[in-house]
Design a protein around this motif. Structure first.
Motif, mmCIF file in Angstrom:
data_model
loop_
_atom_site.group_PDB
_atom_site.id
_atom_site.type_symbol
_atom_site.label_atom_id
_atom_site.label_comp_id
_atom_site.label_asym_id
_atom_site.label_seq_id
_atom_site.Cartn_x
_atom_site.Cartn_y
_atom_site.Cartn_z
ATOM 1 N N THR A 89 77.386 22.172 146.477
ATOM 2 C CA THR A 89 76.355 21.667 145.761
ATOM 3 C C THR A 89 76.854 22.048 144.419
ATOM 4 O O THR A 89 77.409 23.228 144.283
ATOM 5 C CB THR A 89 75.013 22.019 146.068
ATOM 6 N N LEU A 90 76.449 21.367 143.426
ATOM 7 C CA LEU A 90 76.767 21.659 141.924
ATOM 8 C C LEU A 90 75.985 22.675 141.527
ATOM 9 O O LEU A 90 74.664 22.844 141.607
ATOM 10 C CB LEU A 90 76.830 20.499 141.086
ATOM 11 N N GLN A 91 76.502 23.684 140.625
ATOM 12 C CA GLN A 91 75.860 24.686 140.051
ATOM 13 C C GLN A 91 75.887 24.394 138.416
ATOM 14 O O GLN A 91 77.086 24.652 137.884
ATOM 15 C CB GLN A 91 76.344 26.026 140.437
ATOM 16 N N GLY A 92 74.938 24.034 137.772
ATOM 17 C CA GLY A 92 74.832 23.873 136.329
ATOM 18 C C GLY A 92 75.534 22.558 135.970
ATOM 19 O O GLY A 92 75.922 21.621 137.065
ATOM 20 N N ALA A 93 75.911 22.191 134.813
ATOM 21 C CA ALA A 93 76.511 21.010 134.484
ATOM 22 C C ALA A 93 78.014 20.996 134.540
ATOM 23 O O ALA A 93 78.532 22.131 134.139
ATOM 24 C CB ALA A 93 75.862 20.469 132.923
ATOM 25 N N PRO A 94 78.488 19.884 134.370
ATOM 26 C CA PRO A 94 80.097 20.082 134.264
ATOM 27 C C PRO A 94 80.475 20.434 132.996
ATOM 28 O O PRO A 94 79.804 19.908 132.024
ATOM 29 C CB PRO A 94 80.540 18.491 134.667
ATOM 30 N N GLU A 95 81.598 20.994 132.993
ATOM 31 C CA GLU A 95 82.025 21.473 131.397
ATOM 32 C C GLU A 95 82.917 20.617 131.175
ATOM 33 O O GLU A 95 84.294 20.566 131.807
ATOM 34 C CB GLU A 95 82.526 22.854 131.677
ATOM 35 N N ARG A 96 83.081 19.839 130.200
ATOM 36 C CA ARG A 96 83.960 18.921 129.796
ATOM 37 C C ARG A 96 84.869 19.490 128.712
ATOM 38 O O ARG A 96 84.313 19.883 127.566
ATOM 39 C CB ARG A 96 83.457 17.627 129.467
ATOM 40 N N ARG A 97 86.199 19.606 128.776
ATOM 41 C CA ARG A 97 87.331 19.791 127.985
ATOM 42 C C ARG A 97 88.185 18.749 127.447
ATOM 43 O O ARG A 97 88.772 18.315 128.180
ATOM 44 C CB ARG A 97 88.035 21.326 128.302
ATOM 45 N N ARG A 98 87.903 18.261 126.279
ATOM 46 C CA ARG A 98 88.692 17.208 125.777
ATOM 47 C C ARG A 98 89.565 17.370 124.533
ATOM 48 O O ARG A 98 89.639 16.731 123.468
ATOM 49 C CB ARG A 98 87.709 16.171 125.419
ATOM 50 N N SER A 100 93.059 17.893 124.106
ATOM 51 C CA SER A 100 94.015 16.573 124.149
ATOM 52 C C SER A 100 94.175 15.752 125.258
ATOM 53 O O SER A 100 93.493 16.066 126.467
ATOM 54 C CB SER A 100 95.238 17.108 123.583
ATOM 55 N N ARG A 101 94.859 14.825 125.175
ATOM 56 C CA ARG A 101 95.147 14.013 126.724
ATOM 57 C C ARG A 101 95.955 14.938 127.624
ATOM 58 O O ARG A 101 95.662 14.923 128.943
ATOM 59 C CB ARG A 101 96.120 12.746 126.530
ATOM 60 N N MET A 102 96.802 15.701 127.321
ATOM 61 C CA MET A 102 97.655 16.641 128.290
ATOM 62 C C MET A 102 96.622 17.778 128.771
ATOM 63 O O MET A 102 96.824 18.196 129.920
ATOM 64 C CB MET A 102 98.653 17.466 127.550
ATOM 65 N N THR A 103 95.594 18.270 128.260
ATOM 66 C CA THR A 103 94.705 19.264 128.553
ATOM 67 C C THR A 103 93.393 18.761 129.038
ATOM 68 O O THR A 103 92.650 19.867 129.220
ATOM 69 C CB THR A 103 94.718 20.512 127.568
ATOM 70 N N SER A 104 93.145 17.548 128.739
ATOM 71 C CA SER A 104 91.659 17.269 129.025
ATOM 72 C C SER A 104 91.376 17.480 130.371
ATOM 73 O O SER A 104 92.135 17.285 131.306
ATOM 74 C CB SER A 104 91.242 15.910 128.658
ATOM 75 N N ARG A 105 90.321 17.992 130.761
ATOM 76 C CA ARG A 105 89.780 18.234 132.359
ATOM 77 C C ARG A 105 88.182 18.582 132.260
ATOM 78 O O ARG A 105 87.735 18.723 131.073
ATOM 79 C CB ARG A 105 90.474 19.389 132.841
ATOM 80 N N VAL A 106 87.761 18.448 133.469
ATOM 81 C CA VAL A 106 86.367 18.718 133.656
ATOM 82 C C VAL A 106 86.174 19.804 134.589
ATOM 83 O O VAL A 106 86.974 19.918 135.710
ATOM 84 C CB VAL A 106 85.518 17.598 134.249
ATOM 85 N N ILE A 107 85.477 20.758 134.558
ATOM 86 C CA ILE A 107 85.457 22.068 135.329
ATOM 87 C C ILE A 107 83.965 22.325 135.996
ATOM 88 O O ILE A 107 82.913 22.085 135.050
ATOM 89 C CB ILE A 107 85.558 23.427 134.562
ATOM 90 N N VAL A 108 84.040 21.898 137.281
ATOM 91 C CA VAL A 108 82.443 21.787 137.927
ATOM 92 C C VAL A 108 82.302 23.159 138.674
ATOM 93 O O VAL A 108 83.466 23.518 139.594
ATOM 94 C CB VAL A 108 82.616 20.813 138.663
ATOM 95 N N ARG A 109 81.378 23.953 138.744
ATOM 96 C CA ARG A 109 81.156 24.939 139.331
ATOM 97 C C ARG A 109 80.418 24.664 140.843
ATOM 98 O O ARG A 109 79.251 24.006 140.803
ATOM 99 C CB ARG A 109 80.547 26.091 138.627
ATOM 100 N N LEU A 110 80.801 25.012 141.886
ATOM 101 C CA LEU A 110 80.374 24.815 143.050
ATOM 102 C C LEU A 110 79.994 25.891 143.999
ATOM 103 O O LEU A 110 80.517 26.897 144.048
ATOM 104 C CB LEU A 110 81.347 23.973 143.900
ATOM 105 N N ILE A 111 78.821 25.663 144.666
ATOM 106 C CA ILE A 111 78.328 26.697 145.694
ATOM 107 C C ILE A 111 78.290 26.199 147.068
ATOM 108 O O ILE A 111 77.811 25.086 147.245
ATOM 109 C CB ILE A 111 76.912 27.278 145.239
ATOM 110 N N ALA A 112 78.606 26.785 147.879
ATOM 111 C CA ALA A 112 78.770 26.313 149.191
ATOM 112 C C ALA A 112 77.593 26.006 149.901
ATOM 113 O O ALA A 112 76.602 26.878 149.690
ATOM 114 C CB ALA A 112 79.476 27.436 150.315
ATOM 115 N N ARG A 113 77.345 24.879 150.473
ATOM 116 C CA ARG A 113 76.083 24.321 150.978
ATOM 117 C C ARG A 113 75.395 25.218 152.122
ATOM 118 O O ARG A 113 74.083 25.503 152.385
ATOM 119 C CB ARG A 113 75.937 23.120 151.179
#
Length: 119
Positions: A89-98, A100-113
């Motif tokens: 399940t998701l814990q908190g909101a996705p963290e968006r890092r933008r 540059s195009r090379m380093t753009s990513r989204v970090i999602v924290r997950l907890i085992a269901r």
């Protein structure tokens, strides 16, 4: 090439999109809407995650981070994520890092269901 480049991501996750509904008895139920494949990397929790979750009843061995390979994360707080046969399940909101195009990513924290609370 950047050290943060996510090309060559090794994990594929299935994001299960769900909606929350109320059945005729007034109970909250979740209905699956769609499934979306997304590539990224699964990493263990960091020291910041340990500090954030301290005292909440969550076992820290069951907390992981999923880092996408530049694409946006399709899910929301109702979604489930399946990686390697384990459901999270998701814990908190996705963290968006933008930065540059090379380093753009989204970090999602997950907890085992399957995690059971200590409360």
């Amino acid at each position: 090439m950047s050290l943060l480049s996510t090309t060559g991501s090794t994990d594929t996750a299935v994001v299960i999109l769900r909606t929350k509904e109320t059945n005729p008895r007034g109970e909250t139920v979740y209905r699956e809407v769609d499934r979306v494949l997304i590539n990224g990397r699964l990493q263990p929790s960091t020291s910041a995650d340990v500090e954030r979750l301290q005292g909440t009843g969550v076992a820290l061995t069951e907390v992981v981070r999923f880092i996408t390979d530049g694409s946006d994360f399709p899910g929301d707080h109702n979604s489930l994520v399946e990686v390697d046969g384990k459901t999270y399940t998701l814990q908190g909101a996705p963290e968006r890092r933008r930065a540059s195009r090379m380093t753009s990513r989204v970090i999602v924290r997950l907890i085992a269901r399957s995690q059971t609370d200590r409360w």
